[in-house]
Scaffold this motif. Structure first.
Motif, PDB file in Angstrom:
ATOM      1  N   LYS A 291      38.957  48.092  34.661  1.00  0.00           N
ATOM      2  CA  LYS A 291      40.176  48.336  35.445  1.00  0.00           C
ATOM      3  C   LYS A 291      40.017  49.499  36.414  1.00  0.00           C
ATOM      4  CE  LYS A 291      45.136  48.150  34.408  1.00  0.00           C
ATOM      5  NZ  LYS A 291      46.130  48.204  33.303  1.00  0.00           N
ATOM      6  N   VAL A 310      37.529  43.020  37.183  1.00  0.00           N
ATOM      7  CA  VAL A 310      37.982  43.624  38.442  1.00  0.00           C
ATOM      8  C   VAL A 310      36.893  43.575  39.517  1.00  0.00           C
ATOM      9  CG1 VAL A 310      38.728  45.785  39.523  1.00  0.00           C
ATOM     10  CG2 VAL A 310      39.770  45.037  37.371  1.00  0.00           C
ATOM     11  N   SER A 332      45.321  43.061  29.337  1.00  0.00           N
ATOM     12  CA  SER A 332      45.980  44.272  29.867  1.00  0.00           C
ATOM     13  C   SER A 332      46.169  44.251  31.378  1.00  0.00           C
ATOM     14  CB  SER A 332      45.159  45.511  29.501  1.00  0.00           C
ATOM     15  OG  SER A 332      43.861  45.438  30.067  1.00  0.00           O
ATOM     16  N   LEU A 333      45.667  43.241  32.044  1.00  0.00           N
ATOM     17  CA  LEU A 333      45.804  43.166  33.503  1.00  0.00           C
ATOM     18  C   LEU A 333      46.006  41.718  33.929  1.00  0.00           C
ATOM     19  CD1 LEU A 333      45.624  44.599  36.303  1.00  0.00           C
ATOM     20  CD2 LEU A 333      43.159  44.093  36.262  1.00  0.00           C
ATOM     21  N   ILE A 335      46.986  39.538  37.504  1.00  0.00           N
ATOM     22  CA  ILE A 335      47.199  39.562  38.959  1.00  0.00           C
ATOM     23  C   ILE A 335      47.372  38.126  39.435  1.00  0.00           C
ATOM     24  CG2 ILE A 335      46.202  40.169  41.198  1.00  0.00           C
ATOM     25  CD1 ILE A 335      44.532  42.315  39.779  1.00  0.00           C
ATOM     26  N   ILE A 371      50.630  42.564  40.756  1.00  0.00           N
ATOM     27  CA  ILE A 371      50.310  42.850  39.358  1.00  0.00           C
ATOM     28  C   ILE A 371      51.550  42.529  38.537  1.00  0.00           C
ATOM     29  CG2 ILE A 371      49.793  44.645  37.667  1.00  0.00           C
ATOM     30  CD1 ILE A 371      48.111  46.058  39.716  1.00  0.00           C
ATOM     31  N   GLU A 373      53.514  42.590  34.917  1.00  0.00           N
ATOM     32  CA  GLU A 373      53.555  43.214  33.597  1.00  0.00           C
ATOM     33  C   GLU A 373      54.728  42.631  32.822  1.00  0.00           C
ATOM     34  OE1 GLU A 373      53.718  47.394  34.258  1.00  0.00           O
ATOM     35  OE2 GLU A 373      51.579  47.559  34.728  1.00  0.00           O
TER      36      GLU A 373
END
Length: 856
Positions: A291, A310, A332-333, A335, A371, A373
């Protein structure tokens, strides 16, 4: 019915819950373990306590047996799950439309300049080390004084425990130019000509053995020894107390995570986009998120050169800013493209979720991406929503981690998969492949391309560690070969790769070939259809390099020597018989000469006619004897001993004069006719030892017939021992030439169950491979070469006890002649075992068998 997770069962037993007792009271008799490839370590222990207590029927299910785990882990797995009883092959699943037609592709790359500099530097340091070793006279003397070499008998037990280390001492000392003591090399049944050249593997074996050797431990403070160890540390070959030269840990990591693979990913994305356009559904799986590699602002364009989610996202984003809809899905990510925001919201509503559970913010460095969440209450829904977005085209290239998406994730729309992982077992690799090869409802034309990234080491004759890992995993991947008429088979050989090491031109050509195949998806559909029509099931074959093994050549020479020995024996017997015959011929000639001299010629004619008739009756045996003599002469151009040939010439010369003096021309005619009659009578009434040897020699030269007999010996033994039990159809052996090598043969067992096939193939491999540590050996020798033996390992399946091993020996004798059974668990047997291992001193002189499976 009780359903539980392995974690739950393990926790219950660990916390003292009497699970086995409870299940026993419920009279549980069957346990089904799904995804059983996980059962190797802690969970295995817990489950085995239940199995031991209940003694149930165990039904174990998996699509990915853990083929590449350690021996101990596989043993545990096998103890619980047992041998494979039934296997549904990939071709069967494609034929039944449970899997889509697919193909694996390998995209090759070369190390970057920086990585290549690391590799070159290490190789140069290794060359310097070898040069230093050559000049270190003190170390040479230390090695020559090793007790294993100077008193091998006194150190026999230690040598027996680690024969590879003992052999490596001989190899290293030979490289250093020192004479090897005859006693030392003789203990493994070898001589100077058998010593293989020093390579990285032998050097590794030597040093890793030396680090545990009491002799060198006592020399730890010796100046010459210390210098060598310091030099090894200096070149960076020592890692966690082990020496690694063929694939040092640092170089392995450089190859597996090479920056060049990022370029490969870009080219694959370009290729698949050009081929599929908006229909593209690509997933790129990797190991780490990284990240921290996200740019901090719009002008942050620093290079991204690490393999990770990434960095891959960034490389593709920069390369294809307008062409594709790019997304990221990790724990955790997340996009997504800004373009797909409306579709994302639509899917949220469809799943009856609240918009407020999800927050969106634009990427700092690119407003075309968001992004996403999720609140804690909606986190478990994120994967489903993004997956649906991908399925519907809101994302066409999705980058994720193998830990989240590699197993159990379901997205049937995937039609291109890139495995950009630097770690992971065969199980992980096959699980990840499974994401792409699922069928897509309402689309019978779906195909899938699976891309494997490999960075090759030009210095390594086998391609390097990255390629070797892939090669091992491909043993369990099935797909179409790159032939004109494709076959469905496993193994990396289906790509028809050139010999390693690869040149830059090779790499370019291979990638072009992969690209051409990958772009023609209609052809892939047709090739699967055609290939499926060529067979009905997966059959396992074993490729056996008989002619290329030193054992075959030695056995061949033993048979040739025995032929000459037998021929000498026959001539010796003939010479003794001839003396008596000639004496009786002289007496008969004298009687005829003095009583009826006119009848000598008539009697000679009568003998010739009688000889002709008798010769016709015995023509097969006579012709066989003459042919064998002719061919033996052709083998070595001369008979081993010429004594009897000279003896025959002298006898004929002397007695020709005697008969000429007694009966003139008639006497000579009579003598020749008597000699002919003797020869025919002698052959007719003689049991030839040479015939048996000749038949063995013929079988041995005909490697196909030889392998057929080997297979029959094992099969007959397994049958009598009730290890294989033919039912509806008789088991059938098929031997044919390997398509890639004229000297190698492929052996197949037809009409067998998976379990029978597995046991049979294991047995063949044990028998034909370099000898390891069998309980029993077969020793073949000959009267001509008493001290020269050829050894075979008696397979474990037929050597559980002496009775079984003796049964195997009886079948061997019936098919392939005399042999001796040697028990290796006593002192004499261990001596023989060391000599047997010496047969395969170098794997170059004894290549291993190779198993493969084909649709046929």
């Amino acid at each position: 019915m009780t359903v539980s997770t392995y974690q739950g069962l393990h926790a219950a037993i660990k916390n003292g819950f009497p699970l086995s007792k409870e299940l026993k009271q419920l009279d549980v008799q069957t346990i089904v373990v799904d995804e059983c490839h996980h059962l190797q370590n802690a969970w295995w222990k817990s489950l085995m306590t239940v199995v031991d207590a209940l003694n149930p029927i165990v039904v174990a299910l998996t699509a990915t047996p853990p083929y590449d785990v350690s021996g101990a882990e596989w043993e545990r797995y096998d103890q619980l799950c047992g041998a494979i009883d039934e296997e549904i092959g990939v071709p069967e699943l494609v034929a039944a439309h449970n899997l889509c037609p697919h193909q694996d592709y390998i995209y090759f790359s070369q190390p970057t300049d920086d990585e290549q500099a690391q590799i070159t530097s290490f190789r140069e340091k290794l060359d310097d080390f070898l040069a230093f070793l050559q000049l270190n006279l003190g170390f040479k003397d230390l090695l020559k004084q090793h007790p294993y070499l100077n008193d091998p008998e006194a150190n026999f037990e230690a040598i027996y425990q680690n024969p590879a280390y003992f052999s490596s001492i001989i190899v290293v000392l030979n490289y250093l130019g020192r004479v090897i003591p005859v006693e030392a090399i003789g203990i493994i049944g070898a001589d100077e000509t058998d010593i293989p050249p020093l390579n990285e593997q032998w050097l590794e074996t030597f040093w890793n053995g030396a680090f545990k050797d009491p002799y060198f431990e006592n020399l730890a403070d010796h100046e010459d020894y210390k210098k060598v160890i310091q030099h090894l540390k200096k070149i960076g070959a020592l890692s966690r107390g082990r020496l690694r030269l063929s694939s040092p840990e640092k170089l392995d990591k450089a190859l597996r995570s090479s920056k060049s693979k990022l370029k490969s990913i870009e080219q694959i994305v370009q290729l698949e986009y050009d081929s599929l356009k908006e229909d593209l559904r690509m997933v790129i799986l990797t190991d780490f998120i990284r990240k921290e590699a996200l740019p901090k602002h719009e002008l942050d364009t620093k290079p991204v050169d690490l393999i990770g989610v990434v960095p891959i996202f960034e490389r593709i984003r920069r390369k294809f800013p307008l062409k594709i809809e790019l997304g990221v899905l990790t724990g955790s990510l997340v996009i997504i493209p800004t373009f797909s925001e409306a579709l994302f919201d639509e899917i949220v509503v469809e799943n009856q979720l609240d918009f407020m559970d999800f927050s969106k913010k634009k990427l700092i460095h690119d407003v075309d991406y968001l992004i996403i969440e999720a609140k804690e209450s909606a986190k478990d829904k994120m994967v489903h929503i993004v997956t649906t977005l991908f399925q519907r085209g809101g994302i066409t290239v999705l980058v994720g981690t193998k830990s989240l998406l590699g197993e159990g994730w379901d997205a049937p729309a995937i039609n291109a998969l890139v495995l950009a992982t630097v770690v992971g077992s065969f199980v992980y690799s096959n699980q990840m492949r499974g994401r792409a090869i699922r069928t897509l409802r309402h689309d019978a034309t779906k195909t899938a391309n699976i891309w494997h990234l490999v960075c090759v080491d030009h210095f390594n004759a086998h391609g390097g560690s990255d390629f070797n890992i892939l090669k091992r995993r491909f043993r369990s991947f099935h797909g179409l070969s790159f032939d004109v008429q494709p076959l469905i088979q496993n193994g990396i050989s289906r790509f028809d790769l050139p010999d390693f090491p690869l040149t830059n031109k090779n790499i370019e050509q291979l990638n072009q070939e992969m690209e051409i195949h990958a772009q023609n998806r209609p052809r892939l559909l047709n090739e699967w259809k055609t290939a499926l029509e060529t067979g009905v099931e997966m059959t396992e074959e074993i490729k056996i390099p008989i002619k290329r093994t030193k054992r075959y050549k030695k056995e061949h020479q033993l048979l040739v020597n025995q032929l000459h020995y037998d021929l000498d024996y026959e001539f010796e017997d003939m010479s003794k018989s001839l003396v008596y015959h000639v004496i009786s011929s002289i007496i008969l000639n004298l009687i005829l000469f003095f009583s009826a001299p006119d009848l000598i010629l008539d009697f000679a004619y009568l003998l010739l006619v009688f000889s002709f008739i008798l010769g016709l009756l015995l023509r097969k045996k006579i012709l066989k004897f003459l042919r064998i003599i002719s061919l033996i002469r052709r083998i070595e151009h001369k008979i081993k001993s010429n004594d009897y040939s000279v003896f025959f010439a002298m006898i004929s010369f002397i007695y020709s004069f005697i008969f000429l003096a007694i009966g003139g021309i008639q006497g000579i005619a009579f003598f020749l006719s008597m000699l002919l009659l003797f020869f025919i009578f002698w052959i007719g009434g003689h049991e030839f030892t040479i015939f048996k040897t000749w038949n063995l020699h013929k079988t041995h030269v005909d490697t196909k017939a030889f392998l057929q007999k080997i297979g029959r010996i094992i099969l007959n033994t397994l049958n009598v021992l009730n290890i294989v039990k033919p039912k509806d159809k008789a088991l059938k052996l098929q031997v044919k030439k390997d398509s890639d090598s004229e000297s190698d043969l492929n052996l197949t067992l037809l009409n067998s169950t998976p379990k029978e096939e597995h046991v049979f193939m294991d047995s063949i491999q044990e028998l034909m491979n370099p000898i390891d540590n069998p309980r029993y050996l077969l020793a073949l020798d000959s009267k001509a070469s008493k001290n020269d033996k050829v050894y075979y390992a008696v397979p474990t399946s037929v050597s559980k006890n002496k009775k079984a091993a003796e049964l195997f020996l009886e079948f061997w004798k019936a098919e392939l002649g005399d042999a001796e059974l040697i028990f290796t668990r006593n002192i004499d047997g261990r001596h023989e075992l060391l000599k047997a291992r010496g047969q395969s001193f170098s794997l170059d002189s004894h290549p291993e068998t190779e198993r493969m499976s084909r649709w046929s």
